[in-house]
Design a protein around this motif. Structure first.
Motif, mmCIF file in Angstrom:
data_model
loop_
_atom_site.group_PDB
_atom_site.id
_atom_site.type_symbol
_atom_site.label_atom_id
_atom_site.label_comp_id
_atom_site.label_asym_id
_atom_site.label_seq_id
_atom_site.Cartn_x
_atom_site.Cartn_y
_atom_site.Cartn_z
ATOM 1 N N PHE A 1 0.838 -1.208 0.000
ATOM 2 C CA PHE A 1 0.000 0.000 0.000
ATOM 3 C C PHE A 1 0.875 1.260 0.000
ATOM 4 O O PHE A 1 0.685 2.178 -0.802
ATOM 5 C CB PHE A 1 -0.908 -0.051 1.231
ATOM 6 C CG PHE A 1 -1.877 1.092 1.361
ATOM 7 C CD1 PHE A 1 -2.361 1.772 0.248
ATOM 8 C CD2 PHE A 1 -2.342 1.464 2.618
ATOM 9 C CE1 PHE A 1 -3.270 2.818 0.384
ATOM 10 C CE2 PHE A 1 -3.253 2.503 2.768
ATOM 11 C CZ PHE A 1 -3.706 3.185 1.655
ATOM 12 N N ALA A 2 1.871 1.277 0.899
ATOM 13 C CA ALA A 2 2.762 2.444 0.976
ATOM 14 C C ALA A 2 3.492 2.649 -0.354
ATOM 15 O O ALA A 2 3.629 3.776 -0.842
ATOM 16 C CB ALA A 2 3.782 2.250 2.104
ATOM 17 N N LEU A 3 3.925 1.551 -0.945
ATOM 18 C CA LEU A 3 4.653 1.621 -2.216
ATOM 19 C C LEU A 3 3.745 2.165 -3.321
ATOM 20 O O LEU A 3 4.172 2.936 -4.183
ATOM 21 C CB LEU A 3 5.139 0.221 -2.573
ATOM 22 C CG LEU A 3 6.241 0.081 -3.611
ATOM 23 C CD1 LEU A 3 7.466 0.876 -3.203
ATOM 24 C CD2 LEU A 3 6.608 -1.393 -3.777
ATOM 25 N N ARG A 4 2.482 1.774 -3.280
ATOM 26 C CA ARG A 4 1.509 2.258 -4.270
ATOM 27 C C ARG A 4 1.363 3.790 -4.162
ATOM 28 O O ARG A 4 1.192 4.472 -5.159
ATOM 29 C CB ARG A 4 0.180 1.549 -4.015
ATOM 30 C CG ARG A 4 -0.952 1.878 -4.941
ATOM 31 C CD ARG A 4 -0.685 1.420 -6.347
ATOM 32 N NE ARG A 4 -0.600 2.567 -7.241
ATOM 33 C CZ ARG A 4 -0.224 2.506 -8.515
ATOM 34 N NH1 ARG A 4 0.129 1.363 -9.054
ATOM 35 N NH2 ARG A 4 -0.184 3.586 -9.248
ATOM 36 N N ILE A 5 1.464 4.316 -2.953
ATOM 37 C CA ILE A 5 1.296 5.761 -2.766
ATOM 38 C C ILE A 5 2.572 6.515 -3.125
ATOM 39 O O ILE A 5 2.537 7.476 -3.888
ATOM 40 C CB ILE A 5 0.900 6.085 -1.300
ATOM 41 C CG1 ILE A 5 -0.450 5.443 -0.977
ATOM 42 C CG2 ILE A 5 0.830 7.598 -1.082
ATOM 43 C CD1 ILE A 5 -0.849 5.569 0.483
#
Lengths: 194, 233
Positions: free
Chosen positions: A41-45
């Motif tokens: 999720f963090a990487l997606r952001i």
């Protein structure tokens, strides 16, 4: 992975309560169980590995400190932690004044295409929570452009204007779509019992 | 603007606040209302429950192992003690036994040193003892020359094809490498806070593969000798 279901909410809730009691081993187990999903999720952001790692570190430091304030009746454990991860990731982008490159095709493939309504579709395969499965079902009921506008705003912290320019649409149209899309989601989710 | 009597607007603002499209002045105003309005905070929580699960639709990725180690360090969560980390099991008990053997041995040695005539300006020293409390190594700090010297005493020897490595162990139980002793068991180390800082609880010598521990942050072999600094007046 020590658990059959990495994101089994009861398991996560128990571990989170353990962390609230300052049980470092429960906290580590919580990290092992939840970090792949939260890191994705963090990487997606933030789109960059080192920034996503920083967001995950900041988030877990906060999770440890705030675990005592977690209210199981109000929030699913994964949602509670994901909200913290999202805030930390967006904080990092704001601090760096960085705007990640948005590749619409990639975004659709990575995220929106997972939001399909099917009992054994990607939502099942991703071992998502009940909440996420219900959301996938309700997002699938929206028009594609509505889904795109809401997804882009959520993952990239965009203004109405930025969403409009990403989708090459007038800002008024985007505002209306998002407003109606959110209202439809709410109605659909309440029918799902959430 | 009063939003208390406008449930539809309250709900819409809460949704756009969570989604992120509520920006700038409107966002700050909304956050101001949140402070004094528990029902509005509840609406925000509900919208978080609805929207944040979107995050679960990003592909999962396992973070590198170092991420957890950094979290652990930032929160001072110690990993469970390993076999060689004897001083972590009961640090106080440690200090007590150490206080007896270490201090007595150090004082005896300081007398010996004083009798040896024109001594260097040694103001701090440690005798490292084996498990039977026999002195095996002498570590002396000379503040005037800025040198810490290590030498073997008694019948202690460096085993063939192995190295002895000196560590400072902090109060938190973290080992800090000070250097690898040569084949005769001697070393000269620049005097610094890593070795002599007030956070150093004790010194330890471990048996390592030739050349020293492959892990720069911890011994890999057994700890043979240990002791603590004694400051001489």
């Amino acid at each position: 992975m020590p658990y059959d279901q990495p994101t089994d909410p009861e398991q996560l809730r128990t571990l989170l309560l353990g962390a609230a009691r300052r049980d470092a081993q429960a906290f580590h187990a919580l990290y092992v169980a939840a970090s792949p999903k939260l890191f994705g999720f963090a990487l997606r952001i933030v789109r960059r590995h080192e920034l996503a790692e920083e967001a995950l570190q900041d988030a877990f430091v906060s999770i440890w400190h705030a675990a005592g304030t977690y209210q199981g009746a109000l929030a699913a454990p994964m949602t509670w932690m994901a909200a913290i991860v999202r805030n930390k990731a967006l904080d990092i982008l704001r601090r760096l004044d960085a705007v990640p490159e948005i590749d619409l095709g990639q975004f659709d493939a990575d995220v929106l295409d997972q939001l399909q309504d099917s009992a054994d579709g990607p939502a099942e395969a991703l071992q998502t929570s009940d909440e996420a499965r219900a959301l996938a079902h309700c997002m699938a009921a929206l028009e594609r452009a509505q889904r795109q506008a809401i997804g882009l705003a959520f993952f990239h912290d965009l203004t109405h204007g930025e969403v409009a320019s990403q989708l090459s649409l007038p800002i008024g149209t985007v505002k209306t779509w998002i407003r109606r899309g959110l209202a439809k989601l709410k109605a659909c989710l309440s029918r799902e019992g959430l | 603007m009063n939003i208390r009597d406008n449930p539809e607007l309250r709900d819409r603002l809460a949704a756009e606040y969570v989604l992120g499209t509520l920006k700038g002045g409107a966002r700050r105003r909304f956050e101001g209302w949140l402070h004094g309005d528990a029902a509005l905070r509840m609406l925000v929580l509900e919208w978080q429950e609805r929207l944040v699960p979107l995050g679960e639709f990003s592909p999962s990725r396992v973070p590198r192992a170092r991420v957890w180690r950094i979290i652990e360090r930032r929160l001072h969560l110690e990993p469970p003690p390993k076999r060689w980390q004897f001083w972590r099991r009961d640090p106080l008990q440690w200090w007590r036994t150490l206080g007896l053997t270490g201090t007595a041995a150090a004082l005896a040695l300081s007398v010996v040193l004083a009798l040896q005539g024109p001594a260097p300006q040694i103001d701090t020293l440690a005798t490292l003892t084996d498990e039977r409390a026999q002195a095996a190594l002498l570590v002396t700090a000379d503040h005037r020359r800025g040198i810490i010297a290590v030498r073997l005493v008694g019948t202690t020897a460096v085993p063939d094809e192995r190295s002895l490595q000196l560590w400072a162990i902090t109060q938190q139980g973290t080992p800090r490498s000070l250097g690898v002793l040569d084949e005769k068991g001697s070393a000269q180390i620049a005097l610094n806070e890593r070795a002599l800082g007030s956070d150093v609880a004790l010194l330890a010598v471990s048996l390592e593969p030739k050349g020293g521990s492959p892990n720069p942050n911890a011994p890999t072999g057994p700890v043979l000798y240990k002791g603590s600094w004694v400051r001489m007046l």
